[in-house]
Design an enzyme around this catalytic site. Structure first.
Site, short mmCIF file in Angstrom:
data_model
loop_
_atom_site.label_atom_id
_atom_site.label_comp_id
_atom_site.label_asym_id
_atom_site.label_seq_id
_atom_site.Cartn_x
_atom_site.Cartn_y
_atom_site.Cartn_z
N SER A 101 1.07 -1.44 -0.14
CA SER A 101 0.08 0.23 -0.10
C SER A 101 1.39 1.11 0.14
O SER A 101 1.71 1.22 -0.79
CB SER A 101 -0.79 0.03 1.41
OG SER A 101 -1.87 0.89 1.20
N ASP A 244 -5.71 2.05 -2.94
CA ASP A 244 -7.18 2.10 -2.43
C ASP A 244 -7.44 3.00 -1.85
O ASP A 244 -8.38 3.43 -0.60
CB ASP A 244 -7.00 0.70 -1.96
CG ASP A 244 -6.26 0.91 -0.69
OD1 ASP A 244 -5.40 1.73 -0.48
OD2 ASP A 244 -6.17 -0.39 0.20
#
EC number: 5.4.2.10
Length: 445
Positions: A101, A244
């Site tokens: 991430s 995301d």
């Protein structure tokens, strides 16, 4: 039952240190393949972000999955929410994302999606962990899994993102800057906004395996702020390494965080009578968001920090919209997980409908001063449970006399203790936060 390997967002750590090693990934691929194959015929999608270690772990997972008899479809570099979407549309049993991430390139991790594009249920994660501790066996040659590559994955996802807005949508005249963090959105995000008519300046879209999230993207907004001002753009959009999370910058260079975006999206749906239920935030959501939504008559509840907890709360209540101030925004009317590109599109749509700038849209949300400090925590006794820390938190809470909040929590993805203080007096809030962070540092030492 306590999990041995899976954390709040899959399995994550430093590359080369257990469990983020090739041999563990081989075994993990096998264990996952065995778990899913026990439920019937098995096809699993594998995607990744742009970290150099992704190639190594992709090969290891591919071998392990094949050894368990699972067919594998490789997607290459793709945003995490794209893998959730494609897992559903290909009717696969599961999707695997190789990503850490927003972390730097020398970290990596694994997270799974179910065949419905949602986080894996705890019972399947526990089944995989049980198999990880079992001896590895290979299916007979005739039952080995086959591996193929999906060459049009990016195009499929671009069309899906565009389908989340009305077919008549045209962002002509809108000048934006997009920061892709040298990550998984580097191909698809610029294409989505350009194909919808926006004038797009692209930053940080030249991944080399080592520069993901390096002074760019949603965790380092300075480059985007400067570019928006230099280009005289209407706004800027920053993604994290796996796509995301999204944050924005208005035309003045001010940062627009996840709380702001959540408010803009929820208000737009509410005004059009399309908001199902209320909004889910987290313990870190600014008190101002709760108050602004209340003024509109929109219910608001807080989940634990982490998008999986936001999603779980949304599912339990049958609501559609939730998120975190870090930029995870979930729009269940379009997706099954947090999707940064989809969230950004919903914000742009709202601005067009209301004929207002991003700076104007965010003014309706008056935030309380909030200070968040991170303290390095290498492990051992939990400093949050230390008597001196507990006493200090109680003392600060009393001092704010019901006009603020104190929250200490361990990060689920990094070796940190996060110290958050929120109230109506910024000087007081910062002083309390610094005092608490200093105490936690001393206790950790």
């Amino acid at each position: 039952m306590t999990k041995k390997y899976f954390g709040t967002d899959g399995i994550r750590g430093r590359v080369g240190e257990f469990p983020i090693t090739p041999d563990f990934m081989l075994k993990l691929g096998w264990a996952a393949g065995m778990a899913f194959r026990s439920m019937g015929a098995c096809r699993i999608l594998v995607g990744k972000d742009t970290r150099i270690s992704g190639y190594m772990f992709e090969s290891a997972l591919e071998a392990g999955l094949s050894a368990a008899g699972a067919d594998v479809m490789l997607l290459g570099p793709m945003p995490t929410p794209a893998i959730a979407y494609l897992t559903r549309t290909f009717h696969a049993e599961a999707g695997i994302v190789i990503s850490a991430s927003h972390n730097p390139h020398d970290d990596n991790g694994i997270k799974f999606f179910s065949g419905q594009g949602t986080k894996l249920p705890d019972e399947i994660e526990l089944m995989i962990e049980e198999l990880l501790d079992a001896p590895m066996t290979v299916v007979e040659s005739s039952k080995l899994g086959k591996v193929s590559r999906i060459n049009d994955a990016s195009g499929r996802y671009i069309e899906f993102c565009k389908s989340s807005v009305p077919s008549s949508t045209n962002f002509a005249g809108l000048k934006i800057v997009v920061d892709c963090a040298h990550g998984a959105t580097y191909k698809v995000a610029p294409s989505v906004f350009k194909e919808l008519g926006a004038d797009v300046t692209v930053l940080s879209a030249q991944p080399n395996g080592l520069n993901i999230n390096d002074n760019c993207g949603s965790t380092h907004m300075e480059q985007l702020q400067a570019a928006v001002l230099a280009e005289h753009a209407d706004l800027g959009i920053a993604f994290d390494g796996d796509g995301d999370r999204v944050l924005m910058v208005d035309h003045t260079g001010a940062i627009v965080d996840g709380d702001d975006l959540l408010f803009i999206i929820a208000r737009d749906l509410h005004e059009r009578n399309k908001l199902q239920g209320g909004v889910v935030g987290t313990l870190m959501s600014n008190l101002g968001l709760e108050l602004a939504l209340a003024d509109l008559g929109i219910p608001f509840v807080r989940a634990n920090v982490g998008d999986r907890y936001v999603i779980a709360e949304l599912l339990e209540r049958n609501w559609q919209v939730g998120g975190e101030n870090s930029g995870h925004v979930v729009c269940f009317q379009h997706t099954t997980t947090g999707d940064a590109i989809i969230a950004a599109l919903q914000v742009l749509l709202s601005l067009r409908r209301r004929e207002e700038s991003l700076a104007q849209a965010r003014q309706a949300l008056r935030k309380c001063p909030q200070v968040l400090l991170n303290v390095r925590f290498a492990g051992g006794e939990n400093p949050i449970e230390h008597p001196a820390v507990k006493e200090a938190c109680e003392r600060v809470t009393l001092a704010m006399a019901g006009r603020g909040r104190v929250l200490l929590r361990k990060s689920g993805t990094e070796p940190l203790v996060r110290v958050m203080v929120e109230g109506d007096d910024e000087t007081q809030v910062r002083g309390h936060a610094e005092d608490l962070a200093k105490l936690v540092t001393e206790v950790c030492a």
